[in-house]
Scaffold this motif. Structure first.
Motif, PDB file in Angstrom:
ATOM      1  N   ARG A   1       0.828  -1.218   0.000  1.00 18.62           N
ATOM      2  CA  ARG A   1       0.000   0.000   0.000  1.00 18.62           C
ATOM      3  C   ARG A   1       0.855   1.257   0.000  1.00 18.62           C
ATOM      4  O   ARG A   1       0.420   2.293  -0.477  1.00 18.62           O
ATOM      5  CB  ARG A   1      -0.925   0.023   1.219  1.00 18.62           C
ATOM      6  N   TYR A   2       2.022   1.174   0.580  1.00 19.01           N
ATOM      7  CA  TYR A   2       2.907   2.341   0.590  1.00 19.01           C
ATOM      8  C   TYR A   2       3.603   2.516  -0.753  1.00 19.01           C
ATOM      9  O   TYR A   2       3.627   3.607  -1.313  1.00 19.01           O
ATOM     10  CB  TYR A   2       3.946   2.226   1.708  1.00 19.01           C
ATOM     11  N   ILE A   3       4.163   1.434  -1.262  1.00 14.41           N
ATOM     12  CA  ILE A   3       4.933   1.511  -2.502  1.00 14.41           C
ATOM     13  C   ILE A   3       4.017   1.806  -3.695  1.00 14.41           C
ATOM     14  O   ILE A   3       4.333   2.640  -4.538  1.00 14.41           O
ATOM     15  CB  ILE A   3       5.729   0.209  -2.726  1.00 14.41           C
TER      16      ILE A   3
ATOM     17  N   LEU B   1      -0.826  10.782   4.278  1.00 13.02           N
ATOM     18  CA  LEU B   1       0.454  10.480   4.935  1.00 13.02           C
ATOM     19  C   LEU B   1       1.407   9.762   3.992  1.00 13.02           C
ATOM     20  O   LEU B   1       2.605  10.050   3.957  1.00 13.02           O
ATOM     21  CB  LEU B   1       0.225   9.634   6.193  1.00 13.02           C
ATOM     22  N   VAL B   2       0.880   8.816   3.219  1.00 13.58           N
ATOM     23  CA  VAL B   2       1.709   8.077   2.270  1.00 13.58           C
ATOM     24  C   VAL B   2       2.238   9.014   1.178  1.00 13.58           C
ATOM     25  O   VAL B   2       3.421   8.969   0.830  1.00 13.58           O
ATOM     26  CB  VAL B   2       0.929   6.896   1.666  1.00 13.58           C
ATOM     27  N   MET B   3       1.375   9.863   0.659  1.00 18.76           N
ATOM     28  CA  MET B   3       1.805  10.810  -0.376  1.00 18.76           C
ATOM     29  C   MET B   3       2.862  11.770   0.182  1.00 18.76           C
ATOM     30  O   MET B   3       3.834  12.094  -0.509  1.00 18.76           O
ATOM     31  CB  MET B   3       0.596  11.579  -0.920  1.00 18.76           C
TER      32      MET B   3
ATOM     33  N   ARG C   1       6.585  12.322  -1.210  1.00 17.45           N
ATOM     34  CA  ARG C   1       7.119  13.649  -1.546  1.00 17.45           C
ATOM     35  C   ARG C   1       8.434  13.912  -0.828  1.00 17.45           C
ATOM     36  O   ARG C   1       9.312  14.590  -1.355  1.00 17.45           O
ATOM     37  CB  ARG C   1       6.105  14.742  -1.198  1.00 17.45           C
ATOM     38  N   LEU C   2       8.537  13.416   0.409  1.00 17.02           N
ATOM     39  CA  LEU C   2       9.772  13.583   1.179  1.00 17.02           C
ATOM     40  C   LEU C   2      10.816  12.516   0.826  1.00 17.02           C
ATOM     41  O   LEU C   2      11.878  12.469   1.437  1.00 17.02           O
ATOM     42  CB  LEU C   2       9.459  13.543   2.677  1.00 17.02           C
ATOM     43  N   GLU C   3      10.458  11.655  -0.140  1.00 18.61           N
ATOM     44  CA  GLU C   3      11.327  10.569  -0.604  1.00 18.61           C
ATOM     45  C   GLU C   3      11.741   9.633   0.536  1.00 18.61           C
ATOM     46  O   GLU C   3      12.891   9.235   0.656  1.00 18.61           O
ATOM     47  CB  GLU C   3      12.544  11.132  -1.338  1.00 18.61           C
ATOM     48  N   ILE C   4      10.758   9.306   1.355  1.00 22.66           N
ATOM     49  CA  ILE C   4      10.973   8.389   2.474  1.00 22.66           C
ATOM     50  C   ILE C   4      10.518   7.002   2.042  1.00 22.66           C
ATOM     51  O   ILE C   4       9.410   6.835   1.539  1.00 22.66           O
ATOM     52  CB  ILE C   4      10.150   8.838   3.708  1.00 22.66           C
ATOM     53  N   GLY C   5      11.368   6.013   2.226  1.00 24.84           N
ATOM     54  CA  GLY C   5      11.012   4.637   1.918  1.00 24.84           C
ATOM     55  C   GLY C   5      10.035   4.090   2.952  1.00 24.84           C
ATOM     56  O   GLY C   5       9.820   4.683   4.019  1.00 24.84           O
TER      57      GLY C   5
END
Length: 189
Positions: free
Chosen positions: A57-59, A75-77, A81-85
């Motif tokens: 769901r995150y990827i 939150l996922v978006m 945007r912050l390029e957090i894995g």
């Protein structure tokens, strides 16, 4: 090893309460140890079915947007945007959730290390698997704190925080049922 550490932390918490239960210095030390342990246990968990769903769901959040709550999608978006894995996202969510759990226990109980120790007994093994619950629970805890302590405008605060939580996980709307119960006299309950 994990179960050994769990046993050490749980027994250590119980021994703390028996030996030095009234010392604020030791209480803060034990709460810090519990916080670190629970954060490691939660933030780096892997392997359960729902964890794999959370990763997917995150990827691939675009594929799930149509039936995922708007708050969680936001939150996922934001994470993208912050390029957090995913792993960093999960660690951050777990930090926030554990922080608010310790905050809630410390604020609403006299024996908060015991409360957190009891949490480690059962709910944690199931609860620490679900990322959307994990992200919603801090808002539920803030709402519950306002309901328990009944400070100024607590009803509005309770409803607002439960509604925010429901944008992350819809099932948290269930907590709105606690509001009418709070108006009952304690003798009737």
């Amino acid at each position: 090893m994990l179960y050994f550490l769990w046993g050490v932390v749980f027994i250590g918490t119980a021994l703390y309460e028996i030996q030095v239960g009234k010392s604020n210095r030791y209480k803060k030390f034990v709460l810090t140890i519990l916080f670190i342990y629970m954060w490691i246990l939660l933030g780096w968990s892997k392997g359960a079915y729902d964890v794999d769903i959370g990763i997917s769901r995150y990827i691939n959040y675009e594929n799930y947007q149509s039936y995922t709550e708007i708050g969680y999608t936001f939150l996922v978006m934001l994470g993208h945007r912050l390029e957090i894995g995913y792993r960093t996202f999960f660690v951050i969510c777990s930090f926030v959730e554990i922080f608010f759990m310790v905050w809630f226990a410390e604020r609403n109980s006299t024996k908060s290390p015991i409360v957190l120790g009891l949490f480690l007994l059962y709910p944690s093994v199931v609860y620490f698997q679900y990322i959307r619950n994990l992200a919603a629970i801090p808002f539920v805890l803030i709402a519950m704190d306002s309901l328990l302590n009944k400070r100024k405008k607590y009803i509005a605060k309770y409803i607002i925080f439960i509604l925010i939580a429901s944008t992350i996980h819809f099932s948290t709307l269930f907590f709105l049922l606690y509001l009418p119960i709070s108006f009952c006299k304690k003798k009737k309950l």
